[in-house]
Design a protein around this motif. Structure first.
Motif, short mmCIF file in Angstrom:
data_model
loop_
_atom_site.label_atom_id
_atom_site.label_comp_id
_atom_site.label_asym_id
_atom_site.label_seq_id
_atom_site.Cartn_x
_atom_site.Cartn_y
_atom_site.Cartn_z
N LYS A 152 41.91 48.62 37.05
CA LYS A 152 41.72 48.02 35.93
C LYS A 152 43.52 47.85 35.65
CE LYS A 152 39.69 48.04 32.30
NZ LYS A 152 38.95 47.18 31.34
N ARG A 203 44.73 42.58 24.23
CA ARG A 203 43.66 43.10 25.36
C ARG A 203 44.23 43.60 26.60
NH1 ARG A 203 42.19 38.27 26.66
NH2 ARG A 203 43.55 38.45 28.45
N TRP A 204 45.07 43.43 26.97
CA TRP A 204 46.59 43.80 28.17
C TRP A 204 47.34 45.91 27.51
CZ3 TRP A 204 50.51 38.98 28.57
CH2 TRP A 204 49.02 38.55 28.99
N THR A 247 45.55 43.83 35.40
CA THR A 247 45.98 43.69 34.07
C THR A 247 47.13 43.16 34.73
OG1 THR A 247 44.54 45.51 33.20
CG2 THR A 247 46.81 44.91 31.57
N THR A 266 43.24 53.20 28.28
CA THR A 266 42.58 52.78 29.91
C THR A 266 42.84 52.84 30.91
OG1 THR A 266 40.39 51.10 28.48
CG2 THR A 266 39.96 52.06 29.88
N ASP A 294 43.84 47.89 28.02
CA ASP A 294 43.51 47.84 28.96
C ASP A 294 44.44 48.64 29.65
OD1 ASP A 294 41.71 46.19 29.70
OD2 ASP A 294 42.92 44.68 30.91
#
Length: 97
Positions: free
Chosen positions: A83, A60-61, A87, A67, A64
């Motif tokens: 974002k 996920r990190w 994070t 992104t 992120d």
């Protein structure tokens, strides 16, 4: 080298440089860059200290961060900042930094 770095080392990035160019203090790009830098420092600290987050957290990190970089490249600095700052806070809670 003239940039203050030791031979064989890269100069430290400017705290006000962004993915979209150079900024001035107080600009929203500086906030994005500060969070991105903090995220990088936390990832390094995590590795050095032996903290092992779950594979789900790491995935996920990483997503992120990617992104946030894409948003910055697309000049959505506010979205990128939100974002990566979120994070970085999450990683900081796990690392304890």
């Amino acid at each position: 080298m003239g940039d203050g770095s030791a031979p064989g080392q890269s100069p430290s990035p400017s705290p006000t440089a962004s993915a979209t160019g150079t900024t001035t203090p107080g600009d929203s790009n500086a906030d994005y860059t500060s969070c991105a830098k903090r995220y990088g420092e936390l990832v390094l600290q995590m590795r050095v200290s032996g903290v092992e987050p779950s594979a789900t957290q790491l995935d996920r990190w990483t997503a992120d961060a990617e992104t946030a970089a894409e948003l910055a490249r697309d000049n959505d600095v506010a979205g990128a900042r939100a974002k990566i700052c979120g994070t970085a806070k999450e990683v900081e809670a796990v690392v304890g930094g």
